[in-house]
Design a protein around this motif. Structure first.
Motif, mmCIF file in Angstrom:
data_model
loop_
_atom_site.group_PDB
_atom_site.id
_atom_site.type_symbol
_atom_site.label_atom_id
_atom_site.label_comp_id
_atom_site.label_asym_id
_atom_site.label_seq_id
_atom_site.Cartn_x
_atom_site.Cartn_y
_atom_site.Cartn_z
ATOM 1 N N LYS A 57 0.846 -1.197 0.000
ATOM 2 C CA LYS A 57 0.000 0.000 0.000
ATOM 3 C C LYS A 57 0.880 1.245 0.000
ATOM 4 O O LYS A 57 1.828 1.365 0.761
ATOM 5 N N LYS A 58 0.560 2.185 -0.894
ATOM 6 C CA LYS A 58 1.279 3.467 -0.919
ATOM 7 C C LYS A 58 0.689 4.367 0.152
ATOM 8 O O LYS A 58 -0.533 4.381 0.364
ATOM 9 N N MET A 59 1.563 5.111 0.843
ATOM 10 C CA MET A 59 1.107 5.963 1.933
ATOM 11 C C MET A 59 2.095 7.098 2.140
ATOM 12 O O MET A 59 3.194 7.089 1.590
ATOM 13 N N LEU A 60 1.687 8.084 2.919
ATOM 14 C CA LEU A 60 2.578 9.176 3.308
ATOM 15 C C LEU A 60 3.160 8.843 4.675
ATOM 16 O O LEU A 60 2.436 8.486 5.600
ATOM 17 N N VAL A 61 4.472 8.977 4.795
ATOM 18 C CA VAL A 61 5.178 8.651 6.027
ATOM 19 C C VAL A 61 5.607 9.951 6.698
ATOM 20 O O VAL A 61 6.305 10.760 6.088
ATOM 21 N N PRO A 62 5.198 10.169 7.965
ATOM 22 C CA PRO A 62 5.587 11.415 8.635
ATOM 23 C C PRO A 62 7.049 11.378 9.089
ATOM 24 O O PRO A 62 7.484 10.424 9.729
ATOM 25 N N LEU A 63 7.803 12.400 8.722
ATOM 26 C CA LEU A 63 9.166 12.553 9.217
ATOM 27 C C LEU A 63 9.190 13.509 10.404
ATOM 28 O O LEU A 63 9.988 13.342 11.322
#
Length: 71
Positions: free
Chosen positions: A28-34
């Motif tokens: 699954k593509k997702m946004l990863v918080p840095l």
């Protein structure tokens, strides 16, 4: 007392995030918080392993179930 409430809210948010993550399929593509305001695109490769922040900059790799138990 305010510090305890803040910690409780953070742990509840972490538990909710782990629960949401465990429901997503591999690949699954997702946004990863840095940071709180910076996200980068990523792909979920291993949903059964998570990194848990145990404080002062140290992280421990745990299984999803162990991570949920920690929270």
């Amino acid at each position: 007392m305010a510090s305890i409430r803040t910690a409780t809210v953070r742990l509840d948010a972490a538990a909710a995030a782990l629960n949401d993550l465990s429901l997503r399929p591999q690949g699954k593509k997702m946004l990863v918080p840095l940071t709180a305001s910076l996200y980068v695109p990523g792909t979920l490769d291993e949903a059964d392993k998570v990194l848990v922040d145990i404080g002062t900059g140290y992280f421990v790799e745990k299984t999803m179930d162990d991570g949920k138990d920690y929270c």
